[in-house]
Design a protein around this motif. Structure first.
Motif, short mmCIF file in Angstrom:
data_model
loop_
_atom_site.label_atom_id
_atom_site.label_comp_id
_atom_site.label_asym_id
_atom_site.label_seq_id
_atom_site.Cartn_x
_atom_site.Cartn_y
_atom_site.Cartn_z
N LYS A 701 -6.35 16.79 -5.59
CA LYS A 701 -7.35 15.91 -6.15
C LYS A 701 -6.75 15.17 -7.41
N PRO A 702 -6.20 15.78 -8.14
CA PRO A 702 -5.56 14.84 -9.51
C PRO A 702 -4.42 14.19 -9.34
N VAL A 703 -3.50 14.20 -8.17
CA VAL A 703 -2.35 13.53 -7.99
C VAL A 703 -2.67 12.31 -8.16
N LYS A 704 -1.38 11.29 -8.52
CA LYS A 704 -1.51 9.98 -8.35
C LYS A 704 -0.57 9.60 -7.58
N TYR A 705 -0.82 8.41 -6.48
CA TYR A 705 0.07 8.00 -5.51
C TYR A 705 0.94 6.98 -5.84
N ASN A 706 2.07 6.71 -5.46
CA ASN A 706 2.69 5.42 -5.06
C ASN A 706 2.66 5.14 -3.64
N THR A 707 2.29 3.95 -3.15
CA THR A 707 2.09 3.60 -1.80
C THR A 707 3.19 2.69 -1.13
N ALA A 708 3.66 2.95 0.15
CA ALA A 708 4.73 2.04 0.74
C ALA A 708 3.85 1.52 2.06
N ILE A 709 3.77 0.09 2.10
CA ILE A 709 3.26 -0.70 3.16
C ILE A 709 4.41 -1.36 3.66
N ILE A 710 4.26 -1.51 5.27
CA ILE A 710 5.19 -2.24 5.98
C ILE A 710 4.29 -3.08 6.97
N GLY A 711 4.46 -4.31 7.26
CA GLY A 711 3.57 -5.15 8.09
C GLY A 711 3.97 -6.59 7.77
N LYS A 712 3.32 -7.50 8.62
CA LYS A 712 3.38 -8.93 8.50
C LYS A 712 2.65 -9.34 7.00
N LYS A 713 3.47 -10.08 6.18
CA LYS A 713 2.95 -10.48 4.82
C LYS A 713 1.56 -11.07 4.94
N GLU A 714 1.70 -12.06 6.00
CA GLU A 714 0.29 -13.01 6.07
C GLU A 714 -0.78 -12.11 6.40
N ASN A 715 -0.81 -10.93 6.96
CA ASN A 715 -1.87 -10.09 7.44
C ASN A 715 -2.33 -8.96 6.16
N LEU A 716 -1.61 -9.32 4.93
CA LEU A 716 -2.07 -8.61 3.93
C LEU A 716 -3.25 -8.82 3.50
N ASN A 717 -4.34 -8.01 3.15
CA ASN A 717 -5.46 -8.09 2.55
C ASN A 717 -5.33 -7.90 0.88
N MET A 718 -4.86 -8.92 0.17
CA MET A 718 -4.30 -8.49 -1.19
C MET A 718 -5.54 -8.00 -2.10
N GLU A 719 -6.72 -8.55 -1.91
CA GLU A 719 -7.88 -7.95 -2.47
C GLU A 719 -7.95 -6.28 -2.41
N SER A 720 -7.89 -5.94 -1.09
CA SER A 720 -7.67 -4.48 -1.16
C SER A 720 -6.46 -3.75 -1.47
N ILE A 721 -5.40 -4.33 -1.38
CA ILE A 721 -3.96 -3.90 -1.85
C ILE A 721 -4.10 -3.87 -3.35
N ASN A 722 -4.57 -4.55 -3.92
CA ASN A 722 -4.75 -4.55 -5.68
C ASN A 722 -5.48 -3.47 -6.08
N LYS A 723 -6.46 -3.16 -5.59
CA LYS A 723 -7.01 -1.84 -5.73
C LYS A 723 -6.26 -0.63 -5.77
N MET A 724 -5.37 -0.52 -4.97
CA MET A 724 -4.68 0.59 -4.69
C MET A 724 -3.50 0.72 -6.18
N GLY A 725 -3.31 -0.25 -6.52
CA GLY A 725 -2.21 -0.11 -7.52
C GLY A 725 -1.38 -1.44 -7.74
N GLU A 726 -0.60 -1.35 -8.94
CA GLU A 726 0.49 -2.57 -9.07
C GLU A 726 1.10 -2.84 -8.09
N PHE A 727 1.02 -4.04 -7.41
CA PHE A 727 1.83 -4.44 -6.33
C PHE A 727 3.16 -5.03 -6.55
N GLN A 728 4.04 -4.50 -5.53
CA GLN A 728 5.68 -5.03 -5.79
C GLN A 728 6.24 -5.12 -4.50
N GLU A 729 6.63 -6.37 -4.20
CA GLU A 729 7.34 -6.40 -2.76
C GLU A 729 8.85 -6.38 -2.99
N VAL A 730 9.27 -5.30 -2.09
CA VAL A 730 10.75 -4.93 -2.43
C VAL A 730 11.48 -5.39 -1.05
#
Length: 738
Positions: A701-730
């Motif tokens: 329960k207490p842990v913090k996550y880093n998130t990895a997402i792969i997919g088509k950029k145009e399909n990203l829901n940035m409003e939802s993504i930004n709620k997960m944390g600081e966004f960075q395209e690598v």
């Protein structure tokens, strides 16, 4: 398959149906199919294990004897017209280009299928001693090529496959393959090859039957293909009757311009059929309800399976040769033996050690060419493997015990007398660099690299690779000294077979005293996961998300709790995550939460939260997962089922054969010298749901996550993504390290 079988169900009936079926599924049709074909005269019960035959037959009769015989519909026999021309197809996707050529063959158990299989083995076999292996792969003329025969119940398929190098045309790659097939037609393959193929089949049969699953698979596969067990046992005898003249005649008669060729080009798949989300009503799960059928199962008294734990001191016999420990485990089952040299160092100690092993396999000696070495091992029925991990290097020989002495002698000769070759090294470097570029087009490898980046950051084992400049400047003579001097480093020897004395005599002459020590291992940080979101763009319909969190350090006292947590909450068909995310809400094709204990003391455990789904469903799936993980759900019945399942898995698991030695090695990394499953089993026996909840509250329960997402950029829901944390395209270069 569609082009190879334009009429037959092999090519015309897809496994899960077409897009049209998905758009309008019919429960009536599903029930009709079940009622028609799921009848006793169309099924087999396959049981393999330590069973009481008479009692088992009575149980089979008790539970299946009441099934009513039902006449099956008359099957319409579908025959294909002979192929008389080359049929070409082209498909596209973002992954690397490749080509497959396929000829339609006869059914399993036919002489034609056997002959096609033999041709496949002459071209490409387990010993890497086939014509394609030696003339194409060994010489690195493509990124990879092979041949195989796949016989079905009716008809079959003989295939030649190749992945061209960068800049290499399909026609050039195709010619390389057909040239090898022409050698078979001319009889230009070794006379000993057929005997070696049969010996390898005998070895693989013994290996396959070592496990209950392997034997059961063979049994039900025979049933599916309409073969008696007597016919199956006789199959190798039929192979032994095949002569070189038979093979040459078959190759000339059969392999003509009568095949299908599929070119898989790199590009955008413009033929994808997308099925719109029909809108699925979530199913409300009633976890406390029990059907009469379930109650009957739960009330049935079953004999408790007693766990068997390993006493490593008696299961492994040890001796000393010079300053090396030699461990022996007896093979009680067949004539397969194994010799492994285990070195306690790897790429953390020397980044170029794995490269040395790769190059080594392309080189010969003063006595044998590289091709001849592979042929000699294949003649002996011995396979070899050089595997280097971050902290361990293992050289393994496996095969017929009667030939193991010669195999050990041959491997020692190879390692001691390997001849450096600048031209071969240069070609190997080119292949490595090309393979790196291929990897950057592979979705699975990209997701793996991205998840690793989310877990460890930019400085990790995966990104700490040998640079292109360093690869191109290495002196291959110096590189091969790493192989030649391995015998002077610390290591231990593991022997598996029937004759301990004979195997010890085989290895003893080549064991040397330690007079060299490995370099100190490089340490890689395990940074905290702090809520960052890493994204890599890839042209795909779905999206994959992996959230990873660094947990607490390894704690052996939590192995039982983590085991039950995965069973109860995170993984498997009966887990809460699977039932809620996939079964109830249909928000993902795959979803799980996994608690992974560290494999070595002094390191952290990690929690992974994975979702694979359509891009438009990702926000909903993430929200559903987040809601689930606010508090550990309290479902006593499901907890007891998970606890019971975890106990049964340990009780029914048997550590045997070579696993006895290698499981002990793994335990030593944890600082344990006994079978840890004994403690885990006892912990699970007394585990309660409140205790598991306490484990969840402190470890998950207490842990913090880093998130990895792969997919088509145009399909990203940035409003939802930004709620997960600081966004960075690598970029691919950042996550792969090149």
């Amino acid at each position: 398959m569609e082009a190879l079988f334009p009429k037959h169900p092999n090519g015309q009936q897809t496994t899960i149906g077409t897009s049209e079926h998905l758009k309008s599924p019919s429960m009536v049709a599903i029930h009709k199919y079940f009622d028609t074909y799921y009848v006793p005269n169309n099924m087999a019960v396959v049981l393999v294990g330590d069973i009481d035959y008479d009692k088992t037959i009575k149980l089979v009769d008790q539970y299946f004897g009441s099934f009513k015989y039902k006449e099956l519909p008359m099957k319409k026999m579908v025959s294909e017209e002979p192929m008389t021309q080359i049929v070409s197809r082209t498909v596209k996707s973002p992954s690397t280009q490749r080509m497959t050529m396929a000829w339609r063959t006869d059914s399993y158990g036919s002489q034609e299928a056997r002959l096609a299989d033999v041709v496949g083995e002459i071209l490409s076999n387990r010993g890497d001693a086939g014509l394609i292996d030696l003339n194409i792969n060994q010489k690195q003329k493509t990124l990879g090529a092979g041949a195989y025969e796949s016989p079905f119940k009716m008809y079959g398929m003989f295939a030649l496959v190749v992945t061209p190098k960068e800049g290499q045309s399909f026609d050039e790659a195709k010619k390389l393959l057909l040239d090898q097939l022409d050698l078979v037609k001319k009889g230009q393959f070794p006379d000993w090859m057929l005997k070696a193929i049969v010996n390898d089949k005998k070895v693989q049969r013994m290996k396959g039957w070592e496990t209950a699953d392997g034997l059961a698979t063979e049994l039900y596969d025979s049933y599916i293909k309409g073969r008696t067990w007597e016919q199956e046992l006789d199959e190798i005898n039929q192979y032994e009757k095949i002569t070189k003249a038979d093979v040459v005649k078959f190759a000339n008669d059969f392999y003509k311009d009568n095949y299908v060729v599929v070119y898989k080009e790199k590009g955008v798949n413009d033929k994808l059929v997308r099925v719109e989300n029909p809108g699925i009503t979530p199913i409300k799960l009633n976890r406390e309800a029990q059907s009469p059928f379930l109650k009957d199962i739960l009330s049935t008294k079953v004999a408790e399976i007693k766990p068997e734990f390993i006493d490593y001191k008696t299961a492994i016999q040890t001796s000393q040769v010079k300053d090396k420990t030699v461990s022996f485990v007896k093979n009680k089952y067949n004539e397969i033996a194994q010799v492994s040299y285990v070195f306690p160092f790897g790429t953390d100690n020397d980044k170029e050690l794995a490269l040395a092993g790769t190059v080594f396999e392309y080189l010969g000696t003063d006595k044998y060419t590289p091709e001849q070495l592979k042929e000699e091992f294949y003649k002996l029925g011995i396979t070899y493997n050089l595997r280097t991990s971050n902290d361990q290097t293992v050289i393994t020989l496996a095969g017929l015990e009667s030939n193991m002495k010669k195999g050990v002698e041959l491997m020692n000769h190879w390692m001691t007398n390997v001849k450096a070759d600048k031209a071969i090294y240069s070609q190997t470097v080119k292949t490595i660099l090309e393979a790196r570029e291929v990897g950057k087009k592979d979705k699975v490898k990209i997701m793996s690299a991205l998840s690793n980046y989310a877990k460890y950051g930019k400085d990790s084992r995966m990104t700490d690779i040998i640079s292109k400049a360093r690869l191109e400047s290495i002196d291959v003579t110096e590189l091969m000294k790493k192989v030649k001097t391995l015998n002077q480093y610390p290591y231990q020897v593991f022997l598996y077979g029937q004759d301990q004395t004979g195997l010890e005599k085989a290895v003893k002459p080549y064991i040397g005293n330690t007079n060299l020590q490995p370099a100190k291992a490089k340490e890689y940080a395990e940074p905290a996961t702090t809520g960052k979101v890493y994204f890599t763009n890839y042209d795909m319909v779905q999206m994959e998300m992996s959230k990873v969190a660094k947990g607490t350090p390894l704690n052996l006292n939590n192995f039982g709790k983590s085991n039950v947590f995965n069973e109860y909450f995170g993984r498997g068909l009966s887990s809460i995550v699977f039932q809620e995310i996939r079964e109830s809400k249909s928000l993902a094709y795959s979803a799980y939460v996994s608690y992974a204990n560290a494999s070595e003391k002094g390191h952290a455990n990690y929690i992974t939260n994975y979702i694979g789904t359509q891009s438009n469903k990702l926000p909903l799936a993430v929200n559903a997962m987040s809601e689930l993980m606010v508090e550990l759900p309290q479902i006593p019945t499901q907890f007891e089922n998970a606890r019971g399942s975890a106990l049964k898995q340990i009780a029914s698991n048997r550590i045997n054969r070579t696993n006895i030695f290698f499981s002990q090695l793994a335990l030593k990394k944890l600082g344990v010298d006994y079978d840890l499953r004994k403690d885990t089993y006892a912990e699970i026996q007394g585990l309660t749901l409140p205790q598991l909840t306490g484990f969840y509250n402190t470890e998950v329960k207490p842990v913090k996550y880093n998130t990895a997402i792969i997919g088509k950029k145009e399909n990203l829901n940035m409003e939802s993504i930004n709620k997960m944390g600081e966004f960075q395209e690598v970029s691919l270069e950042e996550i792969f390290g090149y």
